[in-house]
Each structure stands twice: as C-alpha cells, then as structure tokens.
Write a protein that holds these residues in place. Structure first.
Motif, short mmCIF file in Angstrom:
data_model
loop_
_atom_site.label_atom_id
_atom_site.label_comp_id
_atom_site.label_asym_id
_atom_site.label_seq_id
_atom_site.Cartn_x
_atom_site.Cartn_y
_atom_site.Cartn_z
N PHE A 176 0.88 -1.16 0.00
CA PHE A 176 0.00 0.00 0.00
C PHE A 176 0.92 1.21 0.00
N VAL A 177 0.81 2.04 -1.03
CA VAL A 177 1.73 3.16 -1.21
C VAL A 177 1.09 4.45 -0.70
N VAL A 178 1.85 5.21 0.06
CA VAL A 178 1.38 6.49 0.58
C VAL A 178 2.32 7.58 0.09
N GLY A 179 1.77 8.54 -0.65
CA GLY A 179 2.55 9.66 -1.14
C GLY A 179 2.48 10.84 -0.19
N LEU A 180 3.64 11.45 0.06
CA LEU A 180 3.75 12.60 0.96
C LEU A 180 4.59 13.67 0.26
N HIS A 181 4.25 14.94 0.47
CA HIS A 181 5.02 16.00 -0.19
C HIS A 181 4.68 17.36 0.43
N PRO A 182 5.50 18.38 0.16
CA PRO A 182 5.30 19.68 0.81
C PRO A 182 4.01 20.40 0.42
N ALA A 183 3.45 20.10 -0.76
CA ALA A 183 2.26 20.82 -1.23
C ALA A 183 0.95 20.12 -0.89
N ALA A 184 1.01 19.09 -0.05
CA ALA A 184 -0.19 18.32 0.27
C ALA A 184 -1.20 19.17 1.04
N SER A 185 -2.48 19.02 0.70
CA SER A 185 -3.52 19.75 1.42
C SER A 185 -3.87 19.09 2.75
N ARG A 186 -3.71 17.77 2.84
CA ARG A 186 -3.95 17.08 4.10
C ARG A 186 -2.70 17.22 4.97
N ILE A 187 -2.87 17.67 6.19
CA ILE A 187 -1.74 17.94 7.08
C ILE A 187 -0.89 16.69 7.28
N ALA A 188 -1.54 15.54 7.45
CA ALA A 188 -0.81 14.30 7.72
C ALA A 188 -0.02 13.81 6.51
N ARG A 189 -0.25 14.42 5.33
CA ARG A 189 0.48 14.03 4.12
C ARG A 189 1.59 15.03 3.77
N ARG A 190 1.81 16.02 4.61
CA ARG A 190 2.73 17.11 4.28
C ARG A 190 4.11 16.84 4.89
N THR A 191 5.10 16.66 4.02
CA THR A 191 6.46 16.39 4.45
C THR A 191 7.42 17.38 3.81
N PRO A 192 8.63 17.53 4.37
CA PRO A 192 9.56 18.51 3.82
C PRO A 192 10.05 18.18 2.42
N LEU A 193 10.05 16.91 2.07
CA LEU A 193 10.52 16.47 0.76
C LEU A 193 9.55 15.44 0.18
N PRO A 194 9.45 15.36 -1.15
CA PRO A 194 8.60 14.33 -1.75
C PRO A 194 9.01 12.94 -1.28
N THR A 195 8.03 12.15 -0.88
CA THR A 195 8.29 10.87 -0.24
C THR A 195 7.25 9.84 -0.66
N LEU A 196 7.69 8.61 -0.86
CA LEU A 196 6.78 7.49 -1.08
C LEU A 196 7.02 6.48 0.03
N VAL A 197 5.95 6.10 0.70
CA VAL A 197 6.03 5.10 1.77
C VAL A 197 5.41 3.81 1.25
N PHE A 198 6.19 2.74 1.26
CA PHE A 198 5.72 1.44 0.81
C PHE A 198 5.44 0.59 2.05
N ASN A 199 4.14 0.42 2.33
CA ASN A 199 3.71 -0.37 3.48
C ASN A 199 3.38 -1.78 3.05
N LEU A 200 3.90 -2.76 3.75
CA LEU A 200 3.61 -4.15 3.42
C LEU A 200 2.11 -4.40 3.51
N HIS A 201 1.53 -4.86 2.43
CA HIS A 201 0.08 -5.06 2.39
C HIS A 201 -0.35 -6.16 3.34
#
Length: 246
Positions: free
Chosen positions: A155-180
């Motif tokens: 399950f992939v979670v994208g995070l980046h500085p321009a995210a509108s959801r606070i919990a998705r906002r990170t200092p750098l573009p990021t992809l989190v790969f969670n074991l399904h």
C-alpha cells in the motif's frame, strides 16, 4: 466542516505548524536527516496514523534517499531497495515500511506530485521481472488492487510539501511502501476496526474534516488514495500494469 484542532502540548507546536516548518526547511539530504524529520512529524502527539507511529517507535522504518523521482537512477535504486525489503523483513513482527525520499524533486502542486508518483510506479513495474503478487489485483480500478514489486504487495502512501492534508505534508517528496500483508493480518484480528476508527477520528480532529479518499480495502480501489489528492469519482489511474491490456 468542523474547526480543526491543533492543541499545544506543553509549548510544542501543533502538527499543522510543524509540517509547515519542516516543509520550509528542505535541506535534509542524508537518510539520517530525512529519517529524523519524518520521525519528528510522525511521533508528534497529533499525528493520526497509529501504524506509522508504530513503525518509527519500533525502529521498523527503512529510509532511503534517492535523488530525483521517476528517473532511471532513482528507479534502479528503489527497485533494489524494495526487493531487499520484501525479502528480508519479518512480516510477522508488526508494521514495517520502506520510506523512499526524493530530495532532488521539486513539487509545487498535488497534481504534479500525483503525476510523478504514478510515473515512478510505472517505471518500477517496468523494471520488475517477477510476477505480480497473487494476493492482490494488478488493475488500479479493481477494489482489490495493490501495487506489487518482486512479488510483494504494498500500500503506497505519497507525501510531499504541497499536500492539502496535514498528515500528508512532508519537507521532501516521499513514497512510503507499506507491506500489504500487515493490513490483512490486522484485518484478520479483532483490532482492525478499532484502529481504523481511531485513526479516522484523529485525522478529523487534526484536519477539521473527514478524509474523503479513505476507504477500506475491497470497498474501493486503494489506488485513489496513493497520491493524497482528492480525486473525482470518475478518476482513473494514468497507468496500466496489466501486460495483456496495457
């Protein structure tokens, strides 16, 4: 819509303020610095995702810094990292995630990030010589879709500085790969519904409204959630992973 809650914990900034501060300080290039910034965010008392908190609390996050997203070099490094992660991680030991950070990538909007995310996943698939995980669908429109690398579903979670959801906002573009599999194991236990409801309640308190993209696996394609952008009901993924119907 209700008013978002940003409690002050003993003088500590609220998560909204913290994520904005981190986003303004992108000079975090090494995996150690990146991991530190992410850990600061995830372990903030207001951060809603209990699974992510567990990953960092139990030192189960593998962090890699890869340069520019969706480039040949980054794809090769990420593919190797995912192969090793899927092979070597004890999936029975609780939540674990591979966190891929792209410090040389500039993202100025949610749509730009979404495009990069799917381009990166497409390139990973093109590099993958192993079959798709038999436990999930390879069709992003299918309710049982999950991304697969080297036969392991994520399950992939994208995070980046321009995210509108606070919990998705990170200092750098990021992809989190969670074991399904960890979600399937949780679902098979009696803890899934309680944990899901707690996360949604915490996210609503943080953001001020319910995340419209959240759905249980099997109720709608999780592909709609990957980028974090609120997509319309007729949205379709811009890529196909079906070799017979590209």
């Amino acid at each position: 819509m209700t008013e978002a809650l940003h409690p002050n914990h003993g003088g500590e900034p609220g998560l909204d303020e913290l994520t904005r501060e981190l986003a303004l300080d992108p000079d975090r290039r090494s995996p150690h610095e990146v991991a530190g910034a992410l850990e600061t965010m995830v372990l903030h008392p207001d951060y809603p995702c209990l699974g992510a908190r567990s990953v960092f609390n139990r030192d189960r996050a593998t962090v890699v810094a890869l340069g520019e997203m969706a480039t040949e070099g980054a794809t090769a490094l990420l593919y190797d990292a995912l192969c090793a992660f899927g092979r070597d991680t004890d999936q029975g030991a609780g939540f674990a995630s591979l966190v891929a950070v792209f410090p040389d990538t500039v993202v100025d909007s949610e749509t730009a990030f979404e495009s990069l995310l799917w381009r990166q996943l497409e390139q990973l698939h093109e590099a993958d010589q192993q079959p798709w995980s038999p436990h999930v669908s390879d069709d992003p429109a299918n309710p049982h879709f999950a991304f697969s690398v080297a036969g392991t579903a994520y399950f992939v979670v994208g995070l980046h500085p321009a995210a509108s959801r606070i919990a998705r906002r990170t200092p750098l573009p990021t992809l989190v790969f969670n074991l399904h599999q960890q979600f399937e194991d949780l679902r098979a236990s009696e803890r899934f519904e309680r944990m899901r409801d707690t996360i949604r309640r915490r996210d609503t308190a943080l953001q001020g409204d319910v995340n419209p993209m959240v759905a249980d696996h099997g109720a709608g394609s999780e592909a709609r959630q990957y980028s974090g952008r609120e997509v319309p009901t007729d949205w379709t993924a811009p890529v196909s992973f079906d070799e017979e119907n590209p």
